[in-house]
Design a protein around this motif. Sequence first.
Motif, PDB file in Angstrom:
ATOM      1  N   ASP A   1       0.801  -1.225   0.000  1.00  0.00           N
ATOM      2  CA  ASP A   1       0.000   0.000   0.000  1.00  0.00           C
ATOM      3  C   ASP A   1       0.836   1.279   0.000  1.00  0.00           C
ATOM      4  O   ASP A   1       0.308   2.355   0.214  1.00  0.00           O
ATOM      5  CB  ASP A   1      -0.967   0.000   1.180  1.00  0.00           C
ATOM      6  N   ASP A   2       2.130   1.160  -0.263  1.00  0.00           N
ATOM      7  CA  ASP A   2       2.974   2.351  -0.333  1.00  0.00           C
ATOM      8  C   ASP A   2       2.614   3.106  -1.612  1.00  0.00           C
ATOM      9  O   ASP A   2       2.821   2.609  -2.725  1.00  0.00           O
ATOM     10  CB  ASP A   2       4.445   1.943  -0.333  1.00  0.00           C
ATOM     11  N   ALA A   3       2.087   4.307  -1.451  1.00  0.00           N
ATOM     12  CA  ALA A   3       1.597   5.079  -2.603  1.00  0.00           C
ATOM     13  C   ALA A   3       2.695   5.367  -3.622  1.00  0.00           C
ATOM     14  O   ALA A   3       2.435   5.351  -4.832  1.00  0.00           O
ATOM     15  CB  ALA A   3       0.965   6.383  -2.122  1.00  0.00           C
ATOM     16  N   GLN A   4       3.912   5.601  -3.160  1.00  0.00           N
ATOM     17  CA  GLN A   4       5.008   5.894  -4.091  1.00  0.00           C
ATOM     18  C   GLN A   4       5.348   4.668  -4.946  1.00  0.00           C
ATOM     19  O   GLN A   4       5.659   4.792  -6.123  1.00  0.00           O
ATOM     20  CB  GLN A   4       6.241   6.381  -3.352  1.00  0.00           C
ATOM     21  N   VAL A   5       5.301   3.495  -4.347  1.00  0.00           N
ATOM     22  CA  VAL A   5       5.576   2.265  -5.086  1.00  0.00           C
ATOM     23  C   VAL A   5       4.432   1.990  -6.058  1.00  0.00           C
ATOM     24  O   VAL A   5       4.654   1.712  -7.240  1.00  0.00           O
ATOM     25  CB  VAL A   5       5.783   1.071  -4.128  1.00  0.00           C
ATOM     26  N   LEU A   6       3.207   2.092  -5.571  1.00  0.00           N
ATOM     27  CA  LEU A   6       2.043   1.820  -6.419  1.00  0.00           C
ATOM     28  C   LEU A   6       1.946   2.797  -7.585  1.00  0.00           C
ATOM     29  O   LEU A   6       1.480   2.431  -8.662  1.00  0.00           O
ATOM     30  CB  LEU A   6       0.761   1.854  -5.584  1.00  0.00           C
ATOM     31  N   ALA A   7       2.416   4.026  -7.376  1.00  0.00           N
ATOM     32  CA  ALA A   7       2.348   5.033  -8.436  1.00  0.00           C
ATOM     33  C   ALA A   7       3.232   4.680  -9.628  1.00  0.00           C
ATOM     34  O   ALA A   7       3.018   5.190 -10.729  1.00  0.00           O
ATOM     35  CB  ALA A   7       2.747   6.402  -7.880  1.00  0.00           C
ATOM     36  N   LEU A   8       4.189   3.792  -9.445  1.00  0.00           N
ATOM     37  CA  LEU A   8       5.060   3.386 -10.552  1.00  0.00           C
ATOM     38  C   LEU A   8       4.416   2.357 -11.479  1.00  0.00           C
ATOM     39  O   LEU A   8       4.899   2.140 -12.592  1.00  0.00           O
ATOM     40  CB  LEU A   8       6.371   2.805 -10.005  1.00  0.00           C
ATOM     41  N   ARG A   9       3.330   1.729 -11.022  1.00  0.00           N
ATOM     42  CA  ARG A   9       2.708   0.673 -11.841  1.00  0.00           C
ATOM     43  C   ARG A   9       2.229   1.193 -13.181  1.00  0.00           C
ATOM     44  O   ARG A   9       2.481   0.569 -14.219  1.00  0.00           O
ATOM     45  CB  ARG A   9       1.535   0.021 -11.096  1.00  0.00           C
ATOM     46  N   ALA A  10       1.533   2.321 -13.190  1.00  0.00           N
ATOM     47  CA  ALA A  10       0.979   2.836 -14.447  1.00  0.00           C
ATOM     48  C   ALA A  10       2.070   3.253 -15.431  1.00  0.00           C
ATOM     49  O   ALA A  10       2.026   2.833 -16.596  1.00  0.00           O
ATOM     50  CB  ALA A  10       0.009   3.982 -14.178  1.00  0.00           C
ATOM     51  N   PRO A  11       3.058   4.050 -15.023  1.00  0.00           N
ATOM     52  CA  PRO A  11       4.098   4.377 -16.001  1.00  0.00           C
ATOM     53  C   PRO A  11       4.891   3.153 -16.456  1.00  0.00           C
ATOM     54  O   PRO A  11       5.291   3.072 -17.612  1.00  0.00           O
ATOM     55  CB  PRO A  11       4.993   5.395 -15.294  1.00  0.00           C
ATOM     56  N   ALA A  12       5.100   2.182 -15.559  1.00  0.00           N
ATOM     57  CA  ALA A  12       5.815   0.961 -15.969  1.00  0.00           C
ATOM     58  C   ALA A  12       5.009   0.228 -17.034  1.00  0.00           C
ATOM     59  O   ALA A  12       5.566  -0.239 -18.034  1.00  0.00           O
ATOM     60  CB  ALA A  12       6.069   0.052 -14.772  1.00  0.00           C
ATOM     61  N   ALA A  13       3.702   0.142 -16.836  1.00  0.00           N
ATOM     62  CA  ALA A  13       2.843  -0.509 -17.842  1.00  0.00           C
ATOM     63  C   ALA A  13       2.877   0.284 -19.145  1.00  0.00           C
ATOM     64  O   ALA A  13       3.022  -0.288 -20.233  1.00  0.00           O
ATOM     65  CB  ALA A  13       1.417  -0.636 -17.319  1.00  0.00           C
ATOM     66  N   TYR A  14       2.764   1.592 -19.046  1.00  0.00           N
ATOM     67  CA  TYR A  14       2.768   2.441 -20.240  1.00  0.00           C
ATOM     68  C   TYR A  14       4.070   2.283 -21.025  1.00  0.00           C
ATOM     69  O   TYR A  14       4.058   2.049 -22.236  1.00  0.00           O
ATOM     70  CB  TYR A  14       2.560   3.908 -19.852  1.00  0.00           C
ATOM     71  N   PHE A  15       5.199   2.410 -20.342  1.00  0.00           N
ATOM     72  CA  PHE A  15       6.492   2.360 -21.028  1.00  0.00           C
ATOM     73  C   PHE A  15       6.825   0.958 -21.543  1.00  0.00           C
ATOM     74  O   PHE A  15       7.703   0.810 -22.388  1.00  0.00           O
ATOM     75  CB  PHE A  15       7.608   2.905 -20.145  1.00  0.00           C
ATOM     76  N   SER A  16       6.117  -0.058 -21.037  1.00  0.00           N
ATOM     77  CA  SER A  16       6.292  -1.407 -21.590  1.00  0.00           C
ATOM     78  C   SER A  16       5.233  -1.691 -22.653  1.00  0.00           C
ATOM     79  O   SER A  16       5.077  -2.824 -23.087  1.00  0.00           O
ATOM     80  CB  SER A  16       6.270  -2.462 -20.483  1.00  0.00           C
ATOM     81  N   LYS A  17       4.521  -0.641 -23.053  1.00  0.00           N
ATOM     82  CA  LYS A  17       3.519  -0.677 -24.126  1.00  0.00           C
ATOM     83  C   LYS A  17       2.278  -1.497 -23.780  1.00  0.00           C
ATOM     84  O   LYS A  17       1.563  -1.955 -24.649  1.00  0.00           O
ATOM     85  CB  LYS A  17       4.139  -1.156 -25.443  1.00  0.00           C
ATOM     86  N   ASP A  18       2.017  -1.662 -22.478  1.00  0.00           N
ATOM     87  CA  ASP A  18       0.776  -2.292 -22.025  1.00  0.00           C
ATOM     88  C   ASP A  18      -0.206  -1.160 -21.736  1.00  0.00           C
ATOM     89  O   ASP A  18      -0.489  -0.815 -20.592  1.00  0.00           O
ATOM     90  CB  ASP A  18       1.040  -3.139 -20.775  1.00  0.00           C
ATOM     91  N   TYR A  19      -0.698  -0.572 -22.825  1.00  0.00           N
ATOM     92  CA  TYR A  19      -1.526   0.625 -22.714  1.00  0.00           C
ATOM     93  C   TYR A  19      -2.863   0.353 -22.030  1.00  0.00           C
ATOM     94  O   TYR A  19      -3.384   1.223 -21.333  1.00  0.00           O
ATOM     95  CB  TYR A  19      -1.740   1.242 -24.095  1.00  0.00           C
ATOM     96  N   ALA A  20      -3.407  -0.834 -22.197  1.00  0.00           N
ATOM     97  CA  ALA A  20      -4.695  -1.147 -21.560  1.00  0.00           C
ATOM     98  C   ALA A  20      -4.563  -1.143 -20.035  1.00  0.00           C
ATOM     99  O   ALA A  20      -5.403  -0.584 -19.328  1.00  0.00           O
ATOM    100  CB  ALA A  20      -5.221  -2.494 -22.059  1.00  0.00           C
ATOM    101  N   THR A  21      -3.510  -1.759 -19.535  1.00  0.00           N
ATOM    102  CA  THR A  21      -3.290  -1.760 -18.086  1.00  0.00           C
ATOM    103  C   THR A  21      -3.005  -0.350 -17.596  1.00  0.00           C
ATOM    104  O   THR A  21      -3.544   0.072 -16.564  1.00  0.00           O
ATOM    105  CB  THR A  21      -2.135  -2.713 -17.712  1.00  0.00           C
TER     106      THR A  21
END
Length: 170
Positions: free
Chosen positions: A89-109
């Motif tokens: 539940d660390d907000a800083q860690v969780l906030a990385l999920r979306a950009p990581a998905a985006y930059f790995s071209k998983d645009y739906a996630t």
Amino acid sequence: SAKLQAVDALGPLNAYEAFMLQRLRGAAALQEGDLVRAQAAFEAVLAAQRLTPAEQLQMLASMGQTLYRAKDYAAAAKWLTRYGDAGGDDAQVLALRAPAAYFSKDYATARSLLLAATQADADASRLTALTTWRLLASSQRQLGDDAGYRQSLRRMAVQHPQPALGAELV
């Protein structure tokens, strides 16, 4: 690393010794910058199911953040998702999920995570960061979600008025 290889020559290890050896291998691999070996070692550590829940979350977060900083976004997304799924539940860690998905071209996630983030901001009467809006709009555009893209641009322009955003809306 040579010392860890010498341990292999000692013969069969019991489960606890194998677990501890993998922890040491993972730490050594991280120190050497060998993220592939570190991931393999830490996967074995997690599979052993000997970590406390707090240790497990720490390992998942640490690997996710390390891989993100190394720009291995697909692997980072995997570890960060596991962190969230394990109850992290660390907000800083969780906030990385979306950009990581985006930059790995998983645009739906990325779109799904970013929509949830913008909704959470709206529910809490907070402004959404401009970078979040930009990632969301770009994800929607990559997915051909024109209606969502236009809606995100409108909401972004309301929260962060800029001439360039107004021009793009037109």
